[in-house]
Enzyme design. Structure first.
Site, PDB file in Angstrom:
ATOM      1  N   GLU A  38     -12.788   1.189  -6.010  1.00  0.00           N
ATOM      2  CA  GLU A  38     -12.853   2.083  -4.827  1.00  0.00           C
ATOM      3  C   GLU A  38     -14.353   2.433  -4.847  1.00  0.00           C
ATOM      4  O   GLU A  38     -14.921   3.193  -5.559  1.00  0.00           O
ATOM      5  CB  GLU A  38     -12.106   3.556  -5.159  1.00  0.00           C
ATOM      6  CG  GLU A  38     -10.529   3.238  -5.327  1.00  0.00           C
ATOM      7  CD  GLU A  38      -9.944   2.902  -3.934  1.00  0.00           C
ATOM      8  OE1 GLU A  38     -10.358   3.253  -2.939  1.00  0.00           O
ATOM      9  OE2 GLU A  38      -9.129   1.835  -4.248  1.00  0.00           O
ATOM     10  N   GLU A  94      -9.740  12.372  -4.870  1.00  0.00           N
ATOM     11  CA  GLU A  94     -10.022  10.741  -4.715  1.00  0.00           C
ATOM     12  C   GLU A  94      -8.656   9.963  -5.775  1.00  0.00           C
ATOM     13  O   GLU A  94      -8.276   8.821  -5.202  1.00  0.00           O
ATOM     14  CB  GLU A  94     -11.202  10.286  -4.892  1.00  0.00           C
ATOM     15  CG  GLU A  94     -11.513   8.750  -4.984  1.00  0.00           C
ATOM     16  CD  GLU A  94     -11.512   8.371  -3.501  1.00  0.00           C
ATOM     17  OE1 GLU A  94     -10.908   7.263  -3.323  1.00  0.00           O
ATOM     18  OE2 GLU A  94     -11.868   9.039  -2.711  1.00  0.00           O
ATOM     19  N   GLU A 107       4.085  -4.699   2.993  1.00  0.00           N
ATOM     20  CA  GLU A 107       3.854  -4.836   4.628  1.00  0.00           C
ATOM     21  C   GLU A 107       3.500  -3.595   5.086  1.00  0.00           C
ATOM     22  O   GLU A 107       3.720  -2.509   4.780  1.00  0.00           O
ATOM     23  CB  GLU A 107       5.221  -5.295   5.028  1.00  0.00           C
ATOM     24  CG  GLU A 107       5.933  -6.532   4.568  1.00  0.00           C
ATOM     25  CD  GLU A 107       6.635  -6.436   3.192  1.00  0.00           C
ATOM     26  OE1 GLU A 107       7.107  -5.314   3.133  1.00  0.00           O
ATOM     27  OE2 GLU A 107       6.415  -7.249   2.269  1.00  0.00           O
ATOM     28  N   ARG A 108       2.821  -3.669   6.165  1.00  0.00           N
ATOM     29  CA  ARG A 108       2.599  -2.565   7.085  1.00  0.00           C
ATOM     30  C   ARG A 108       3.758  -1.736   7.434  1.00  0.00           C
ATOM     31  O   ARG A 108       4.800  -2.251   7.863  1.00  0.00           O
ATOM     32  CB  ARG A 108       1.444  -2.737   8.208  1.00  0.00           C
ATOM     33  CG  ARG A 108       0.249  -3.110   8.045  1.00  0.00           C
ATOM     34  CD  ARG A 108      -0.679  -3.170   9.344  1.00  0.00           C
ATOM     35  NE  ARG A 108      -2.045  -3.551   8.935  1.00  0.00           N
ATOM     36  CZ  ARG A 108      -2.851  -2.599   8.679  1.00  0.00           C
ATOM     37  NH1 ARG A 108      -2.608  -1.260   8.602  1.00  0.00           N
ATOM     38  NH2 ARG A 108      -4.206  -2.998   8.334  1.00  0.00           N
ATOM     39  N   HIS A 109       3.727  -0.393   7.343  1.00  0.00           N
ATOM     40  CA  HIS A 109       4.992   0.578   7.615  1.00  0.00           C
ATOM     41  C   HIS A 109       4.129   1.802   8.141  1.00  0.00           C
ATOM     42  O   HIS A 109       3.487   2.221   7.678  1.00  0.00           O
ATOM     43  CB  HIS A 109       5.892   0.947   6.375  1.00  0.00           C
ATOM     44  CG  HIS A 109       7.187   1.504   6.827  1.00  0.00           C
ATOM     45  ND1 HIS A 109       7.135   2.762   7.063  1.00  0.00           N
ATOM     46  CD2 HIS A 109       8.383   1.192   7.028  1.00  0.00           C
ATOM     47  CE1 HIS A 109       8.428   3.072   7.303  1.00  0.00           C
ATOM     48  NE2 HIS A 109       9.178   2.113   7.461  1.00  0.00           N
ATOM     49  N   ASP A 159      -2.947   7.974   5.288  1.00  0.00           N
ATOM     50  CA  ASP A 159      -4.080   8.761   6.019  1.00  0.00           C
ATOM     51  C   ASP A 159      -4.089  10.261   5.587  1.00  0.00           C
ATOM     52  O   ASP A 159      -5.020  10.879   5.519  1.00  0.00           O
ATOM     53  CB  ASP A 159      -3.639   8.566   7.699  1.00  0.00           C
ATOM     54  CG  ASP A 159      -3.764   7.306   8.286  1.00  0.00           C
ATOM     55  OD1 ASP A 159      -4.364   6.485   7.639  1.00  0.00           O
ATOM     56  OD2 ASP A 159      -3.340   6.854   9.386  1.00  0.00           O
ATOM     57  N   GLU A 174      -2.233   5.358  -2.716  1.00  0.00           N
ATOM     58  CA  GLU A 174      -2.570   4.079  -2.124  1.00  0.00           C
ATOM     59  C   GLU A 174      -1.698   2.747  -3.062  1.00  0.00           C
ATOM     60  O   GLU A 174      -1.121   1.790  -2.386  1.00  0.00           O
ATOM     61  CB  GLU A 174      -3.871   3.700  -1.872  1.00  0.00           C
ATOM     62  CG  GLU A 174      -4.232   4.588  -0.673  1.00  0.00           C
ATOM     63  CD  GLU A 174      -5.895   4.324  -0.457  1.00  0.00           C
ATOM     64  OE1 GLU A 174      -6.567   3.711  -1.311  1.00  0.00           O
ATOM     65  OE2 GLU A 174      -6.349   4.803   0.726  1.00  0.00           O
TER      66      GLU A 174
END
Length: 121
Positions: free
Chosen positions: A28, A69, A85-87, A95, A76
């Site tokens: 990170e 953090e 996959e994006r969801h 977010d 994440e």
């Protein structure tokens, strides 16, 4: 099930935590920025001769950012492992976790500014 309180189990647990910290710093970029900010604040505090109460505020602020953090990164990684996959809901969760880090960082900057500026001025 009762927790394993044997010294070897506790040392193993600490080893996992240190490995997690190394992973956090390696993976990170923001963690490396937090590390630089942490070192800068610690050096400034030492140079200004802070008292125990001032140090307590700074240590709290630093810890708050690092915990946020670490939790953000853990969320994440888990989300990516469970659903690569994006969801939209996973995106929202990421977010929100990132917002937690932002709020912690803003608070830490405010605390550091108040403590260090008061001492410097």
């Amino acid at each position: 099930m009762a927790p394993d309180l044997r010294p070897r189990a506790r040392l193993s647990s600490l080893g996992h935590a240190w490995r997690g910290l190394r992973t956090l710093l390696r993976s990170e970029a923001n963690a490396r920025i937090h590390l630089a900010a942490t070192l800068a604040v610690l050096i400034a505090g030492a140079a200004l001769g802070l008292n125990a109460g001032e140090w307590a505020l700074l240590v709290f602020a630093i810890a708050l950012v690092w915990v946020a953090e670490a939790l953000n990164t853990a969320i994440e990684h888990l989300a990516n492992a469970l659903h690569p996959e994006r969801h939209p809901l996973i995106g929202q969760a990421k977010d929100i976790a990132a917002a937690g880090v932002l709020l912690a960082a803003i608070s830490a900057v405010a605390i550091a500014a108040l403590v260090l500026w008061q001492r410097y001025a």
